[in-house]
Design an enzyme around this catalytic site. Structure first.
Site, PDB file in Angstrom:
ATOM      1  N   ARG A 299     -21.349 -16.200  47.486  1.00 39.22           N
ATOM      2  CA  ARG A 299     -20.425 -15.320  46.747  1.00 39.22           C
ATOM      3  C   ARG A 299     -21.060 -14.859  45.437  1.00 39.22           C
ATOM      4  NH1 ARG A 299     -14.445 -17.416  45.493  1.00 39.22           N
ATOM      5  NH2 ARG A 299     -15.575 -18.658  43.958  1.00 39.22           N
TER       6      ARG A 299
ATOM      7  N   LYS B 206     -16.747 -11.666  41.073  1.00 40.49           N
ATOM      8  CA  LYS B 206     -16.423 -12.727  40.115  1.00 40.49           C
ATOM      9  C   LYS B 206     -17.296 -12.476  38.892  1.00 40.49           C
ATOM     10  CE  LYS B 206     -15.315 -17.611  40.231  1.00 40.49           C
ATOM     11  NZ  LYS B 206     -13.981 -17.485  39.660  1.00 40.49           N
TER      12      LYS B 206
ATOM     13  N   GLU C  23      -2.842 -11.956  43.730  1.00 41.73           N
ATOM     14  CA  GLU C  23      -3.234 -13.366  43.572  1.00 41.73           C
ATOM     15  C   GLU C  23      -2.748 -13.833  42.207  1.00 41.73           C
ATOM     16  OE1 GLU C  23      -7.472 -13.919  43.267  1.00 41.73           O
ATOM     17  OE2 GLU C  23      -7.725 -12.188  41.970  1.00 41.73           O
TER      18      GLU C  23
END
Ligand code: PMP
Length: 291
Positions: free
Chosen positions: A50, A149, A182
């Site tokens: 990721r 991220k 989220e």
């Protein structure tokens, strides 16, 4: 504590970055939050993958291979003699000029910190969380994609401040269309009539590694999993609700915007998934101290 910066270990006092690093000046960089349990780094490969996907999305060339990054992460735990810890992996754009152009940054910096885990208080796991939806909407895919991220967490921080102002620990963020995305640092799940639902990644959620793990654990229990767009109405009328994240693990939710969820107690399926998640964390992962 020994901190890894660009291939070397520094004491906490000497672990410093330049004020000209664009990670600091512009939030230009990416990061990961990883955990080690019982001498093993949990889901290390998934986190590293990721990280490289986040970096690719912002055209940041990490000056280390994924295999070297995995090795450096494990090594950071080892030199700190940590068996259970939280690992923060950061790649910044590096030192540049005061202008925002990343072309002036010649070399990205890699930082790995392995430290203590800051957990939610125990009573939240026992009683369940009270959440609110907040006015700040999740970033659009075509602005700063929530899948990245990045070191730029202001979108989430604004929502967290709104949760704090409302007197609760965590906020539920909706996307620009009003669908559930989220929480500020966690993914969200509900259970309705035995089916596990979580917003699709296209709704503006991070590709949560705990999210994926919980989906696999649910499927192993024979629980049907679906990823439709969810509205606040769906949350209010759920039988159970919980959030997931590397640091938080699985936390039950018992109230949303003043509506009691289910019977107001953490649900049975939530509890089962919590137990199974804990079991998995204790027995799998990259060994820090190989025999
Ligand atoms: N959403 C956001 C915005 C996050 O920052 C995180 C990680 N802290 C998560 C979800 C959960 O992801 P993971 O399970 O991979 O930790």
């Amino acid at each position: 504590m020994k901190i890894f910066i660009d291939g070397k270990f520094f004491s906490e006092r000497d672990a410093k970055v330049s004020v000209f690093d664009h990670g600091l000046l512009y939030g230009d960089g990416v990061f990961e939050g990883i955990r080690a349990y019982n001498g093993r780094v949990f889901k290390l490969q998934e986190h590293i993958e990721r990280l490289y996907c986040s970096a690719k999305a912002i055209l940041l060339d990490i000056p280390m291979t994924p295999a070297q990054m995995m090795k450096a992460t494990v090594e950071t735990c080892r030199v700190n003699k940590l068996r259970d810890c939280y690992i923060r992996l950061i790649v910044t754009r590096g030192v540049g000029t005061l202008g925002l152009n990343p072309r002036t940054c010649k070399k990205p910096s890699i930082i790995i910190i392995a430290g203590k885990i800051q957990l939610y208080p125990k009573e939240y796991y026992q009683r369940g969380l009270d959440l609110v939806t907040v006015p700040t909407t999740r970033n659009l895919h075509n602005s700063v994609n929530p899948a990245i991220k990045s070191l730029n967490y202001l979108n989430n921080i604004l929502a967290k401040i709104e949760a704090n102002n409302a007197g609760v620990e965590e906020a539920i963020m909706l996307n620009a269309e009003g669908f559930v995305a989220e929480c500020t640092g966690d993914n969200l799940f509900i259970i309705k009539r035995g089916v596990l639902y979580t917003p699709p990644l296209s709704a503006g959620a991070l590709y949560g590694i705990t999210r994926q793990t919980v989906i696999e654990l649910a499927e192993a229990l024979g629980i049907k999993v679906a990823e439709p767009n969810l509205t606040r109405y769906d949350l209010f009328n759920a039988d159970e609700c919980f959030i997931t994240g590397t640091a938080a693990e699985v936390v039950p939710v018992v109230k949303i915007d003043g509506r009691v969820i289910g019977n107001g107690q953490p649900g049975a399926i939530t509890r089962q998934l919590e137990v199974n998640y804990h079991t998995l964390t204790k027995h799998t992962g990259e060994s820090i101290f190989p025999a």
